[in-house]
Design an enzyme around this catalytic site. Structure first.
Site: not given
Length: 387
Positions: A222, A311
């Site tokens: 992430c 992201r």
């Protein structure tokens, strides 16, 4: 205690899992006596570990095998598995493309529409193998596919986004998902997340969640923290949300499971999260390393294919062993990533905790040197904790 950043701006110190350590109490017990069982909704599991709803981690076979071993896997209903009848050629493309072409390819592949009939099919396939059908969707996906999921006979529904709250402002043209109404109307238990604060956790519990996911941006693949600058280190986030759970239980008599989600790699990470108050954990990259995982030795974030602001990224994690070895051992690695259940039981024995509830009460100290103290040779030779 607040820290003054500058005039008119204060901040609270928050702690990550790597900054704390667990302190043995006055008693110890044999690891075989440690009871790691827990309940989420109406589902009882021996192992308090959930595999993340990521396309590189959980497919139908992984979900079934995790159930058989005593854990739980969550299938992403807005990923590759529900966009393509045969996901294998798509997964092959994802792992074979170069770094510079990766995001563009992901955006192309995830532009394929989600097919409701595949949602029903995947749930049926998991059930046919005797697995627990736990599935995940964003709030928008939950609103769109919730009825189909319920009719297909799923056992548990995770409503997940980077941040989920009960107070969501949207344009007039968009009707946001009413989380309380959704939890009330769904015939199966609903888990909500993600959150990192006491207030939001409490509101999600009041909305009817049987569990909440805690964690924003700590996952191995992430990049939300870098892209958005948003997040709270996991030790503090879990402790705050666990406090909300305890208060909610005292007020209502209804116990809501707190699940630490993201950034957990080793058995020690899992133990420390539970000591901070978690009932269970959700992990991705450790399972992506299983020989049976759909990621073929790679792992990527859920928000990677965003058409406007990715992201997440793709990382190479390799394949280090079977799912059985990663969860139950025997361990073939010395870095804490194999036999996660054994690590939890041994830690509980060392700390004298017979149950998960007792593990949540052990003493925690701030220990920024915990992972480096005395490990000069391991670090220099890239062994064990120095990898």
């Amino acid at each position: 205690m607040d820290i003054v950043i500058g005039r008119g701006k204060k901040a609270r110190r928050a702690y990550g899992i790597d900054e704390i350590a667990l302190v043995p109490g006055p008693r110890t017990l044999d690891p075989s006596l440690a009871d790691t069982s827990w309940t989420i909704g109406n589902i009882n599991r021996e192992i308090p570990i959930i595999a993340s709803a990521m396309d590189s981690v959980v497919d139908v076979n992984m979900a079934a095998k995790l159930s058989q071993i005593g854990a739980l896997g969550v299938l992403n209903l807005e990923g590759i598995q529900t966009r393509y009848e045969d996901p294998n050629p798509i997964l092959d493309r994802i792992v074979s493309v170069g770094k510079t072409e990766f995001v563009t390819l992901m955006q192309e592949l995830y532009a394929e529409p989600i097919k409701p009939e595949l949602i029903k099919k995947r749930i049926a396939e998991i059930k046919a193998q005797g697995g627990i059908a736990a599935v995940s969707a964003t709030p928008a996906g939950a609103s769109k596919y919730g009825d189909a999921v319920a009719k297909a006979g799923a056992d548990l529904f995770f409503v997940q986004a980077t941040v989920v709250s009960t107070a969501f402002l949207s344009p007039e043209s968009v009707t946001p998902l009413d989380l309380a109404e959704f939890c009330k109307n769904m015939p199966i238990p609903v888990v909500l997340g993600n959150c990192v604060t006491y207030e939001v956790a409490l509101n999600l519990m009041k909305a009817g969640a049987v569990g909440i996911l805690v964690g924003i941006g700590p996952g191995a693949a992430c990049t939300s923290r870098g892209v958005l600058g948003v997040g709270v280190p996991q030790a503090t986030a879990v402790a705050d949300c666990a406090a909300a759970r305890d208060e909610f239980y005292q007020e209502t008599g209804r116990y809501v499971s707190v699940i630490a989600d993201g950034g957990l790699i080793t058995g020690g990470d899992i133990c420390k999260c539970i000591a901070c108050g978690a009932d269970g954990v959700m992990i991705g990259s450790p399972f992506a390393r299983a020989e049976e995982s759909p990621g073929r030795g790679f792992h990527w974030g859920m928000a990677t294919p965003s058409p406007v602001l990715p992201r997440g990224t793709r990382i190479q994690v390799g394949s280090t062993g079977t799912l059985e070895q990663i969860l139950r051992g025997p361990a073939q690695l010395d870095d804490g990533t194999h036999n996660l259940l054994g690590a939890l039981k041994t830690s509980m024995g060392t700390l004298g905790a017979k149950t998960i509830k007792e593990m949540q009460q052990v003493e925690v100290v701030i220990a920024p040197s915990l992972l480096t103290e005395g490990k000069v040779y391991q670090k220099a030779q890239q062994l064990g904790m120095g990898k």
